[in-house]
Design an enzyme around this catalytic site. Structure first.
Site, PDB file in Angstrom:
ATOM      1  N   LYS A  45     -17.202  15.281  -0.654  1.00  0.00           N
ATOM      2  CA  LYS A  45     -16.194  16.309  -0.369  1.00  0.00           C
ATOM      3  C   LYS A  45     -16.793  17.705  -0.547  1.00  0.00           C
ATOM      4  O   LYS A  45     -16.604  18.585   0.282  1.00  0.00           O
ATOM      5  CB  LYS A  45     -14.977  16.134  -1.288  1.00  0.00           C
ATOM      6  CG  LYS A  45     -14.073  14.985  -0.861  1.00  0.00           C
ATOM      7  CD  LYS A  45     -12.930  14.814  -1.831  1.00  0.00           C
ATOM      8  CE  LYS A  45     -12.016  13.667  -1.416  1.00  0.00           C
ATOM      9  NZ  LYS A  45     -11.262  13.943  -0.190  1.00  0.00           N
ATOM     10  N   ARG A  68     -23.470  12.663 -13.049  1.00  0.00           N
ATOM     11  CA  ARG A  68     -23.945  11.626 -13.974  1.00  0.00           C
ATOM     12  C   ARG A  68     -22.774  10.712 -14.342  1.00  0.00           C
ATOM     13  O   ARG A  68     -21.620  11.123 -14.388  1.00  0.00           O
ATOM     14  CB  ARG A  68     -24.565  12.234 -15.231  1.00  0.00           C
ATOM     15  CG  ARG A  68     -23.585  13.027 -16.127  1.00  0.00           C
ATOM     16  CD  ARG A  68     -23.263  12.270 -17.393  1.00  0.00           C
ATOM     17  NE  ARG A  68     -22.282  12.922 -18.247  1.00  0.00           N
ATOM     18  CZ  ARG A  68     -20.972  12.723 -18.173  1.00  0.00           C
ATOM     19  NH1 ARG A  68     -20.480  11.927 -17.255  1.00  0.00           N
ATOM     20  NH2 ARG A  68     -20.135  13.322 -19.002  1.00  0.00           N
ATOM     21  N   LYS A  70     -21.559   8.322 -17.419  1.00  0.00           N
ATOM     22  CA  LYS A  70     -21.859   8.089 -18.836  1.00  0.00           C
ATOM     23  C   LYS A  70     -22.467   6.695 -19.005  1.00  0.00           C
ATOM     24  O   LYS A  70     -22.039   5.751 -18.332  1.00  0.00           O
ATOM     25  CB  LYS A  70     -20.550   8.148 -19.646  1.00  0.00           C
ATOM     26  CG  LYS A  70     -20.434   9.364 -20.551  1.00  0.00           C
ATOM     27  CD  LYS A  70     -19.273   9.176 -21.507  1.00  0.00           C
ATOM     28  CE  LYS A  70     -18.833  10.394 -22.256  1.00  0.00           C
ATOM     29  NZ  LYS A  70     -19.716  11.477 -22.525  1.00  0.00           N
ATOM     30  N   LYS A  78     -17.974   7.215 -27.596  1.00  0.00           N
ATOM     31  CA  LYS A  78     -16.877   8.188 -27.484  1.00  0.00           C
ATOM     32  C   LYS A  78     -15.533   7.544 -27.820  1.00  0.00           C
ATOM     33  O   LYS A  78     -14.712   8.136 -28.520  1.00  0.00           O
ATOM     34  CB  LYS A  78     -16.852   8.795 -26.080  1.00  0.00           C
ATOM     35  CG  LYS A  78     -15.855   9.913 -25.959  1.00  0.00           C
ATOM     36  CD  LYS A  78     -16.156  10.855 -24.839  1.00  0.00           C
ATOM     37  CE  LYS A  78     -15.215  12.045 -24.903  1.00  0.00           C
ATOM     38  NZ  LYS A  78     -15.467  13.011 -23.850  1.00  0.00           N
ATOM     39  N   ARG A  81     -15.481   7.204 -31.563  1.00  0.00           N
ATOM     40  CA  ARG A  81     -15.342   8.509 -32.217  1.00  0.00           C
ATOM     41  C   ARG A  81     -13.906   9.007 -32.148  1.00  0.00           C
ATOM     42  O   ARG A  81     -13.385   9.591 -33.075  1.00  0.00           O
ATOM     43  CB  ARG A  81     -16.294   9.499 -31.524  1.00  0.00           C
ATOM     44  CG  ARG A  81     -16.642  10.701 -32.357  1.00  0.00           C
ATOM     45  CD  ARG A  81     -17.734  11.561 -31.746  1.00  0.00           C
ATOM     46  NE  ARG A  81     -17.468  11.996 -30.398  1.00  0.00           N
ATOM     47  CZ  ARG A  81     -18.224  11.733 -29.351  1.00  0.00           C
ATOM     48  NH1 ARG A  81     -19.304  11.021 -29.498  1.00  0.00           N
ATOM     49  NH2 ARG A  81     -17.916  12.175 -28.144  1.00  0.00           N
ATOM     50  N   ASP A  97     -14.124  11.414 -18.645  1.00  0.00           N
ATOM     51  CA  ASP A  97     -15.428  11.946 -18.234  1.00  0.00           C
ATOM     52  C   ASP A  97     -16.504  10.867 -18.101  1.00  0.00           C
ATOM     53  O   ASP A  97     -17.681  11.150 -18.290  1.00  0.00           O
ATOM     54  CB  ASP A  97     -15.881  13.039 -19.214  1.00  0.00           C
ATOM     55  CG  ASP A  97     -16.135  12.478 -20.612  1.00  0.00           C
ATOM     56  OD1 ASP A  97     -15.663  11.359 -20.904  1.00  0.00           O
ATOM     57  OD2 ASP A  97     -16.828  13.146 -21.396  1.00  0.00           O
ATOM     58  N   GLU A 164     -14.598  14.006 -13.817  1.00  0.00           N
ATOM     59  CA  GLU A 164     -14.599  15.348 -14.402  1.00  0.00           C
ATOM     60  C   GLU A 164     -15.473  16.252 -13.528  1.00  0.00           C
ATOM     61  O   GLU A 164     -16.627  15.928 -13.257  1.00  0.00           O
ATOM     62  CB  GLU A 164     -15.174  15.325 -15.828  1.00  0.00           C
ATOM     63  CG  GLU A 164     -15.149  16.715 -16.463  1.00  0.00           C
ATOM     64  CD  GLU A 164     -15.900  16.803 -17.789  1.00  0.00           C
ATOM     65  OE1 GLU A 164     -15.238  16.888 -18.833  1.00  0.00           O
ATOM     66  OE2 GLU A 164     -17.146  16.764 -17.775  1.00  0.00           O
ATOM     67  N   GLU A 179     -27.994  26.603 -24.184  1.00  0.00           N
ATOM     68  CA  GLU A 179     -27.157  26.489 -25.381  1.00  0.00           C
ATOM     69  C   GLU A 179     -27.002  25.025 -25.783  1.00  0.00           C
ATOM     70  O   GLU A 179     -27.071  24.677 -26.960  1.00  0.00           O
ATOM     71  CB  GLU A 179     -25.797  27.144 -25.107  1.00  0.00           C
ATOM     72  CG  GLU A 179     -24.943  27.323 -26.335  1.00  0.00           C
ATOM     73  CD  GLU A 179     -23.905  26.235 -26.518  1.00  0.00           C
ATOM     74  OE1 GLU A 179     -23.161  26.316 -27.496  1.00  0.00           O
ATOM     75  OE2 GLU A 179     -23.835  25.288 -25.697  1.00  0.00           O
ATOM     76  N   HIS A 180     -26.800  24.169 -24.784  1.00  0.00           N
ATOM     77  CA  HIS A 180     -26.632  22.740 -25.037  1.00  0.00           C
ATOM     78  C   HIS A 180     -27.883  22.195 -25.722  1.00  0.00           C
ATOM     79  O   HIS A 180     -27.817  21.467 -26.704  1.00  0.00           O
ATOM     80  CB  HIS A 180     -26.378  22.017 -23.717  1.00  0.00           C
ATOM     81  CG  HIS A 180     -25.856  20.625 -23.892  1.00  0.00           C
ATOM     82  ND1 HIS A 180     -26.672  19.565 -24.195  1.00  0.00           N
ATOM     83  CD2 HIS A 180     -24.611  20.117 -23.810  1.00  0.00           C
ATOM     84  CE1 HIS A 180     -25.944  18.466 -24.285  1.00  0.00           C
ATOM     85  NE2 HIS A 180     -24.687  18.773 -24.074  1.00  0.00           N
TER      86      HIS A 180
HETATM   87  P1  0O2 Z   1     -22.165  16.308 -22.248  1.00  0.00           P
HETATM   88  O1  0O2 Z   1     -23.359  15.934 -23.048  1.00  0.00           O
HETATM   89  O2  0O2 Z   1     -22.415  17.493 -21.359  1.00  0.00           O
HETATM   90  O3  0O2 Z   1     -21.533  15.160 -21.509  1.00  0.00           O
HETATM   91  P2  0O2 Z   1     -14.234  15.967 -24.437  1.00  0.00           P
HETATM   92  O4  0O2 Z   1     -15.337  16.526 -25.333  1.00  0.00           O
HETATM   93  O5  0O2 Z   1     -14.714  15.728 -23.014  1.00  0.00           O
HETATM   94  O6  0O2 Z   1     -13.551  14.825 -25.029  1.00  0.00           O
HETATM   95  P3  0O2 Z   1     -13.063  18.500 -24.331  1.00  0.00           P
HETATM   96  O7  0O2 Z   1     -14.011  19.086 -25.344  1.00  0.00           O
HETATM   97  O8  0O2 Z   1     -11.653  18.926 -24.392  1.00  0.00           O
HETATM   98  O9  0O2 Z   1     -13.058  16.963 -24.360  1.00  0.00           O
HETATM   99  O10 0O2 Z   1     -13.599  18.758 -22.882  1.00  0.00           O
HETATM  100  P4  0O2 Z   1     -14.130  20.090 -22.282  1.00  0.00           P
HETATM  101  O11 0O2 Z   1     -13.819  21.263 -23.133  1.00  0.00           O
HETATM  102  O12 0O2 Z   1     -13.600  20.107 -20.882  1.00  0.00           O
HETATM  103  O13 0O2 Z   1     -15.694  19.901 -22.331  1.00  0.00           O
HETATM  104  C1  0O2 Z   1     -16.298  18.787 -21.806  1.00  0.00           C
HETATM  105  C2  0O2 Z   1     -17.718  19.087 -21.329  1.00  0.00           C
HETATM  106  O14 0O2 Z   1     -17.896  20.479 -21.058  1.00  0.00           O
HETATM  107  C3  0O2 Z   1     -18.791  18.772 -22.353  1.00  0.00           C
HETATM  108  O15 0O2 Z   1     -19.091  17.428 -22.226  1.00  0.00           O
HETATM  109  C4  0O2 Z   1     -19.935  19.693 -21.915  1.00  0.00           C
HETATM  110  O16 0O2 Z   1     -20.597  19.159 -20.790  1.00  0.00           O
HETATM  111  C5  0O2 Z   1     -19.185  20.926 -21.471  1.00  0.00           C
HETATM  112  N1  0O2 Z   1     -19.007  21.867 -22.589  1.00  0.00           N
HETATM  113  C6  0O2 Z   1     -17.853  22.140 -23.239  1.00  0.00           C
HETATM  114  N2  0O2 Z   1     -18.039  23.076 -24.173  1.00  0.00           N
HETATM  115  C7  0O2 Z   1     -19.343  23.417 -24.132  1.00  0.00           C
HETATM  116  C8  0O2 Z   1     -20.152  24.365 -24.864  1.00  0.00           C
HETATM  117  O17 0O2 Z   1     -19.692  25.060 -25.750  1.00  0.00           O
HETATM  118  N3  0O2 Z   1     -21.461  24.440 -24.515  1.00  0.00           N
HETATM  119  C9  0O2 Z   1     -22.012  23.682 -23.533  1.00  0.00           C
HETATM  120  N4  0O2 Z   1     -23.314  23.851 -23.260  1.00  0.00           N
HETATM  121  N5  0O2 Z   1     -21.277  22.770 -22.820  1.00  0.00           N
HETATM  122  C10 0O2 Z   1     -19.969  22.652 -23.123  1.00  0.00           C
HETATM  123  P5  0O2 Z   1     -19.632  16.610 -23.443  1.00  0.00           P
HETATM  124  O18 0O2 Z   1     -19.290  15.185 -23.228  1.00  0.00           O
HETATM  125  O19 0O2 Z   1     -19.129  17.217 -24.707  1.00  0.00           O
HETATM  126  O20 0O2 Z   1     -21.168  16.794 -23.379  1.00  0.00           O
END
Ligand code: 0O2
Length: 225
Positions: A45, A68, A70, A78, A81, A97, A164, A179-180
């Site tokens: 899309k 990606r 998971k 997850k 957790r 996600d 997501e 940052e990550h």
């Molecule tokens: P990864 O390793 O990228 O997959 P959730 O954590 O999904 O249960 P949440 O926190 O409400 O729920 O979701 P949100 O806020 O939409 O964030 C989900 C994803 O956004 C994260 O996935 C990160 O990819 C990104 N993200 C959110 N906050 C940050 C941040 O402060 N810094 C960076 N670099 N990325 C962020 P995952 O699964 O946590 O990590």
């Protein structure tokens, strides 16, 4: 996650009876394949939107797309957790996600343009939106997040699958990646100074993003004259 931790979680997920166990492993493979199919649907899309907008003179609003799924270990970790049961039903019910796609746009306004265009498609159901551009996270993180449901057609059924979608600019992505890598989810709460510095970088980047749109507009006006 360590192999040991993964095998403990797998043991908790899978039944002891070998026949039941093999059945569930097959079902898990099917579920994961469904998520991968949903990712392909959403990617297509965005690729179509990008191709069309480019032909209409919008100069490739999407710079790149990555996706990606998971891993099984990541999924189980997850669920654990967050205190959800470890089962196949629980994955679909509680995780949004498992399938994730990241759309990197050239300019900030492209983010809202492509997000709107996806949301308008009549087979897409937008479940949630988190606009971390209008409301950045305290550390400065900026990105536009959507959880969408897309129907995927299989041999004998149509299934709505959750994906997501993260949409951000090249500059926001640069910040988020570094940052990550450096600190996201690491326990360095005491380092307020670092947090402030990262936030400052994010703000500089946001200013640059805004300035780039102004420059693009100026160039467009010169070209039109
Ligand atoms: P990864 O390793 O990228 O997959 P959730 O954590 O999904 O249960 P949440 O926190 O409400 O729920 O979701 P949100 O806020 O939409 O964030 C989900 C994803 O956004 C994260 O996935 C990160 O990819 C990104 N993200 C959110 N906050 C940050 C941040 O402060 N810094 C960076 N670099 N990325 C962020 P995952 O699964 O946590 O990590």
């Amino acid at each position: 996650m360590s192999d040991e931790r993964t095998s403990v979680l797998m043991k908790e997920l899978l039944p002891e009876d070998p026949v039941e166990r093999d059945k569930m492993l097959d079902e898990l493979d099917i579920l994961l394949m469904r998520y991968e199919s949903a990712l392909r649907e959403i990617r297509t899309k965005f690729e179509i939107l990008n191709d069309e907008l480019s032909l209409l003179g919008h100069q490739n609003p999407i710079a790149s797309i990555s996706s990606r799924r998971k891993t099984t270990a990541g999924i189980l970790e997850k669920l654990k957790r967050q205190g959800f049961p470890l089962s196949l039903e629980s994955i679909e019910e509680n995780l949004t996600d498992v399938a994730g796609i990241r759309i990197i746009c050239s300019f900030m306004d492209d983010i809202y343009k492509v997000a709107r265009m996806l949301a308008q498609q009549d087979d897409i159901k937008v479940l949630t939106v988190k606009d971390y551009i209008a409301n950045p996270k305290p550390n400065g993180y900026r990105s536009y997040h959507m959880i969408v449901e897309v129907p995927v057609f299989f041999s004998n059924e149509k299934r709505p699958m959750k994906v997501e979608v993260q949409i951000r600019t090249i500059a926001m992505d640069f910040w988020a990646n570094l940052e990550h890598r450096m600190r996201y989810k690491k326990d360095i709460k005491e380092a307020d100074e670092i947090m402030e510095e990262l936030k400052e970088c994010a703000e500089n980047i946001a200013e640059t993003d805004a300035q780039m749109m102004i420059i693009r507009e100026k160039i467009r006006q010169i070209q039109e004259q």
